[in-house]
Design a protein around this motif. Structure first.
Motif, short mmCIF file in Angstrom:
data_model
loop_
_atom_site.label_atom_id
_atom_site.label_comp_id
_atom_site.label_asym_id
_atom_site.label_seq_id
_atom_site.Cartn_x
_atom_site.Cartn_y
_atom_site.Cartn_z
N SER A 169 0.80 -1.22 0.00
CA SER A 169 0.00 0.00 0.00
C SER A 169 0.84 1.27 0.00
N HIS A 170 2.14 1.16 0.31
CA HIS A 170 2.99 2.35 0.33
C HIS A 170 3.67 2.61 -1.00
N ASP A 171 3.48 1.72 -1.97
CA ASP A 171 4.00 1.96 -3.31
C ASP A 171 3.16 3.02 -4.00
N LEU A 172 3.81 4.05 -4.53
CA LEU A 172 3.10 5.07 -5.29
C LEU A 172 3.23 4.83 -6.79
N LEU A 173 4.44 4.54 -7.24
CA LEU A 173 4.68 4.29 -8.66
C LEU A 173 5.67 3.15 -8.80
N VAL A 174 5.24 2.04 -9.38
CA VAL A 174 6.10 0.89 -9.61
C VAL A 174 6.13 0.62 -11.11
N LEU A 175 7.33 0.73 -11.69
CA LEU A 175 7.51 0.55 -13.14
C LEU A 175 8.41 -0.65 -13.37
N PHE A 234 8.73 -2.08 -16.51
CA PHE A 234 9.31 -1.93 -17.85
C PHE A 234 9.40 -3.24 -18.61
N ASP A 235 8.49 -4.17 -18.32
CA ASP A 235 8.53 -5.47 -19.00
C ASP A 235 7.78 -5.38 -20.32
N GLY A 236 8.33 -4.60 -21.25
CA GLY A 236 7.74 -4.46 -22.57
C GLY A 236 6.75 -3.32 -22.68
N ASN A 237 6.50 -2.58 -21.58
CA ASN A 237 5.62 -1.42 -21.64
C ASN A 237 6.02 -0.43 -20.55
N LEU A 238 5.41 0.76 -20.61
CA LEU A 238 5.74 1.83 -19.67
C LEU A 238 4.65 2.06 -18.65
N ILE A 239 3.71 1.13 -18.56
CA ILE A 239 2.57 1.29 -17.67
C ILE A 239 2.94 0.85 -16.26
N GLY A 240 2.57 1.68 -15.27
CA GLY A 240 2.84 1.33 -13.89
C GLY A 240 1.92 0.23 -13.41
N GLU A 241 2.26 -0.35 -12.27
CA GLU A 241 1.48 -1.48 -11.75
C GLU A 241 0.05 -1.10 -11.40
N SER A 242 -0.19 0.17 -11.12
CA SER A 242 -1.56 0.61 -10.83
C SER A 242 -2.19 1.29 -12.04
N GLY A 243 -1.63 1.06 -13.21
CA GLY A 243 -2.21 1.59 -14.44
C GLY A 243 -1.71 2.96 -14.84
N GLU A 244 -0.66 3.47 -14.17
CA GLU A 244 -0.16 4.80 -14.50
C GLU A 244 0.49 4.80 -15.90
N ALA A 245 0.03 5.69 -16.75
CA ALA A 245 0.57 5.82 -18.11
C ALA A 245 1.44 7.07 -18.18
N PRO A 246 2.50 7.05 -18.97
CA PRO A 246 3.34 8.25 -19.09
C PRO A 246 2.58 9.38 -19.78
N THR A 247 2.90 10.61 -19.39
CA THR A 247 2.32 11.77 -20.08
C THR A 247 3.15 12.17 -21.28
N GLN A 248 4.43 11.79 -21.29
CA GLN A 248 5.30 11.95 -22.46
C GLN A 248 6.23 10.75 -22.52
N ALA A 249 6.51 10.27 -23.71
CA ALA A 249 7.44 9.14 -23.87
C ALA A 249 8.02 9.18 -25.28
N GLN A 250 9.33 9.45 -25.38
CA GLN A 250 10.01 9.51 -26.67
C GLN A 250 11.43 8.98 -26.53
N GLY A 251 11.92 8.34 -27.57
CA GLY A 251 13.32 7.97 -27.67
C GLY A 251 13.73 6.75 -26.89
N TYR A 252 12.80 6.08 -26.27
CA TYR A 252 13.13 4.93 -25.43
C TYR A 252 13.11 3.64 -26.25
N SER A 253 13.67 2.58 -25.67
CA SER A 253 13.56 1.23 -26.23
C SER A 253 13.66 0.25 -25.08
N PHE A 254 13.25 -0.99 -25.33
CA PHE A 254 13.31 -2.01 -24.29
C PHE A 254 14.51 -2.92 -24.52
#
Length: 883
Positions: free
Chosen positions: A48-54, A56-76
């Protein structure tokens, strides 16, 4: 209670005759007990104390569904667990900050595989949130991995941060980093590989951050991470070392592992922590990784001897004996043996010499002192030369120590008499009172490394001071100094002075290592006294601490410390020694070099008529000036090197002090000894090294008398606006409750505790003047007879009538807390009955003890809690003790 089988028992603790502690109620849990359990490699988890857990297993979505507001130039890329995200230069990865990070309390954790070497001299940021006043985490151009809060010092107090060096990192290797911050505890921590690398305290209030987005892997349009990041986690609490270790190994596959450093046998003394930071070298799916010891799950065959603690990740020794510690991780086990040495002699609380126990009567501030003597021995008759470098009998060492302590006390008290060499009537600013002397016949426990390459360590001040209950001695009995007898030999490198302050942090002369000493409610300083040196060197250490705190007070007032270091000491603008002013701990006014105390060549100096403007009269001074002063040394014995000893006294007496009035333009110098007398109040009140000459302080009265029942009192302070003052109690039984400091006229309110003994006199230092409290003698009753304990879930504690007692107090505590003067909290206060009912139960594997004392209803005098196993009357220092 979570039990498999429990039972209660009553037992008598007949340690000596005439004991009030005669009943023990215990609940014993009979079942297996695990120790230092740590999670091993397994599926990822969140709480319950986790705010943002990423992940990065093939996507940028956080464990609670947080989506990035900007995402450029990255790769996995391949991660430590499945995949990670590569954030090159340039790249953008932003998330909303709301509900994803806290400005006041938190932890940042992630794995990083840099594409750069750690010594590249470039900035590579992992997290950025906000501009001025914001948070920045990453590697800086000085090759330090760091966290910065209150960025650019936008909020009052300036930036705060903590860092560790990563110059040895190599490109394409995985590392785990973590940072914690807390506005509540005022503490920052930095971890690498699950091990604490650095910590730092601060005093500012962390500001709110209004930026609506946080950046991962850069700082705006620069300082890009240029690294693969994996399993990034931001929490809203300070994570423990065990939690950080557990998070590190999430998703890893552990093939084999070994201890780092390789370990088969560790020898410790009781209460010691092993000074080596034990780690693990693990062969994993992500390559060979350095993991903390807590990555494994540890058991001890004899946990009463030693364990590997889950709270610290360190081996902690408790009692003599041998135990096997076994760690399990990924299906592999490794073990090592811990042998805890039995001391030849038990520690002894000594009777305090009357001279040491009495502060000289004309002081303004009392300085209570705790003396801890570490005299290691393996034969019970002589110091251990292998540990101390000295072959001296314990009896001779004790005699020597007492002589040096007396001479040291005299030098400090006499030194606080403003220009006392010229006026025998000048009062002392400080009176030193030794309140406790403990002799320990064991080695000094090593703590933080001084030079890990050479195997040298500072003393483990945390272990030492916690063991001897310094929290109670500081918080309740007002101890301001600890004189720690130690040795600079072998692996031990002592500090000259080690300050701990809740007000300013560490303003020590010696290494300012945050976290190396407990922080309590009041400031105190641990001073080293070397077994092989004299009172001169002990006072030398005090001199350096004076330089440190006075320079700091000068800086707080002026934004620089030139008044102290240049105008008083005599350094030039480049901070080089120059003859002619007052000198310092190393330099008399005529010194050619450091430690030139015996120089017979005269030099002109204004030391005896000093003022900041250099308009005082000058005289020729040399070693004979201070060496020839006829001081009344204790027992008529001066220390070897008397001329050096008397330089320290003469120099300290040159400092602006009590009863002096040194002009400084339209200002005048203050009593500089106030900073030693009460550092916390001095800083809180904003006192400086000088004040306006128009300030005049008056008290509405200079004394007040109380009955044995105590009560409340007050005194008015009159002064002009902007004139700063403090009210500092010199006795633990006189408590200032309001008006502790002011900058104009005000009222000081105080409470006087019950007096259960002889009539007593105490003082409060108020606005540079002495206010006296007189209290009549109490008539305490004797000792309560044997207790009777009956019942089970509802336990009755009963006692016979005690002559002279109309009321009774009952104290209850948990058995492990009985040491160091902690005799339980107040279960019942001033009751007329002869019994009390306890409906609570002790926790599993613990026990309750009870103490009862009588109270005289008319005089309010309380009787005794009985005597301990050494025959000393018990003084309950528990914070919840009956009043």
């Amino acid at each position: 209670m979570n039990t498999l089988l429990t039972f209660r028992m009553w037992a008598s603790l007949q340690v000596q005759s005439q004991l009030s502690l005669v009943a023990l109620v215990a609940a014993i849990l009979i079942q297996g007990t695990s120790h230092s359990v740590a999670a091993i490699a397994g599926p990822a988890t969140s709480d319950s104390h986790d705010l943002l857990v990423l992940r990065f297993d093939g996507n940028l979505i956080g464990e609670s569904g947080e989506a990035p507001t900007q995402a450029q130039g990255y790769s996995f890329q391949t991660g430590v667990s499945d995949r990670g995200v590569l954030l090159p230069s340039p790249s953008k990865l932003f998330y909303a900050s709301a509900n994803n990070i806290s400005a006041l309390e938190g932890t940042f954790e992630c794995w990083i595989k840099p594409q750069w070497n750690g010594n590249d001299g470039q900035g590579h940021m992992l997290l950025s949130w906000g501009g001025g006043g914001g948070i920045l985490i990453g590697k800086d151009g000085a090759n330090n991995m760091r966290i910065i809060l209150n960025r650019f010092g936008a909020a009052p107090g300036g930036e705060v941060g903590v860092a560790f060096n990563v110059a040895t990192w190599q490109a394409n290797e995985w590392h785990h980093v973590a940072f914690t911050w807390s506005n509540t505890s005022k503490r920052l921590q930095a971890f690498s590989g699950g091990k604490l690398q650095a910590e730092q305290s601060f005093t500012i209030n962390l500001p709110a951050i209004t930026s609506t987005s946080l950046q991962i892997g850069g700082d705006g349009t620069g300082s890009y991470a240029q690294a693969v990041l994996d399993n990034l986690r931001i929490s809203d609490i300070v994570r423990t070392p065990l939690e950080i270790s557990n998070h590190m190994v999430e998703g890893l596959t552990i093939f084999t592992w070994t201890l780092d450093p390789p370990t088969s046998l560790v020898e410790l003394w009781p209460t010691w922590y092993w000074w080596v930071s034990l780690g693990i070298s693990a062969d994993t799916n992500a390559g060979t990784l350095s993991l903390p010891a807590l990555a494994a799950s540890w058991t001890s065959t004899r946990p009463e001897v030693a364990v590997l603690e889950s709270s610290t990740g360190r081996v902690h020794a408790f009692a003599p004996g041998t135990t096997l510690l076994t760690g399990s991780l990924g299906g592999t086990q490794n073990s090592f043996t811990v042998k805890v040495v039995k001391p030849v002699l038990a520690p002894v609380e000594e009777a305090v010499d009357p001279y040491l126990a009495t502060a000289t009567g004309d002081y303004l501030f009392k300085v209570p002192v705790v003396v801890l003597r570490y005299f290691p021995t393996t034969n019970g008759t002589t110091l251990d030369p292998a540990l101390t470098g000295m072959n001296l009998s314990l009896a001779a060492m004790k005699t020597r120590a007492e002589r040096i302590e007396k001479q040291h006390k005299f030098m400090l008290e006499e030194g606080s008499r403003f220009r006392g060499y010229a006026n025998a009537m000048m009062p002392r600013a400080l009176g030193y009172q030794v309140i406790k002397v403990i002799t320990v016949y064991e080695d000094i426990p090593p703590g933080f490394p001084a030079d890990a390459g050479n195997g040298t360590y500072f003393p483990d001040y945390n272990t030492i001071l916690v063991r001897w209950g310094l929290d109670r001695l500081v918080n309740q009995l007002g101890a301001k100094e600890v004189w720690l007898w130690q040795y600079h030999f072998g692996r031990i490198v002592p500090n000259e002075s080690n300050m701990s302050s809740p007000t300013t942090g560490d303003i020590s002369n010696s290494y300012r290592t945050t976290g190396d000493q407990p922080i309590y409610a009041r400031t105190y300083v641990t001073y080293g006294i070397n077994l092989g040196r004299e009172a001169n060197e002990a006072t030398h250490n005090h001199g350096h601490q004076l330089e440190s705190i006075l320079g700091h007070a000068n800086f707080l007032q002026d934004g620089n410390n030139s008044l102290f270091w240049e105008r008083f000491v005599g350094l030039n603008g480049a901070r080089q020694w120059q003859m002619g002013r007052c000198g310092d701990t190393h330099h008399p006014p005529n010194a050619d070099t450091d430690y030139d105390y015996y120089n017979p060549t005269p030099a002109w100096s204004d030391i005896e008529d000093w003022n900041p403007d250099h308009t005082g009269s000058q005289k020729l001074v040399s070693a004979s000036t201070w060496g020839g002063i006829p001081y009344p040394w204790p027992d008529g014995v001066s220390p070897p090197g008397t001329t050096e000893a008397q330089w320290y006294i003469y120099w300290m007496q040159a400092m602006p002090g009590r009863g002096g009035s040194i002009p400084f333009g339209t200002n005048r110098m203050t009593n500089w000894w106030t900073f030693t007398g009460d550092w916390d109040l001095s800083i809180q009140a904003g006192l400086g090294l000088y004040e306006t000459s128009s300030c005049a302080f008056g008290l509405s009265s200079t004394s007040q008398s109380f009955t044995p029942c105590g009560g409340t009192g007050s005194v008015d302070v009159t002064c002009g606006a902007g004139c700063k003052w403090i009210a500092s109690s010199n006795e633990p039984w006189i408590i200032v409750t309001a008006g502790k400091f002011g900058a104009q006229s005000g009222t000081v309110s105080f409470t006087v505790k019950n007096d259960s003994g002889a009539a007593r006199v105490g003082t409060i230092a108020i606005a540079g003047q002495m206010f006296t409290v007189n209290q009549g003698a109490g008539s305490p009753p004797g000792e309560v007879g044997p207790l009777t304990v009956t019942g089970n879930a509802n336990t009755s504690i009963a006692w016979p009538t005690l002559a002279g007692a109309q009321l009774y107090d009952v104290s209850r505590g948990s058995l492990p807390g009985i040491g160091n003067g902690s005799y339980g909290g107040c279960m019942a206060n001033d009751i007329a009955a002869l019994s009390v009912l306890d409906t609570s139960m002790p926790a599993a594997t613990t026990a309750y003890f009870y103490l009862v004392r009588g109270v005289h209803a008319v005089t309010c005098a309380a009787g005794t809690w009985g005597r301990d196993s050494a025959g000393r009357e018990r003084v309950n220092l528990d914070t919840g003790a009956c009043p």
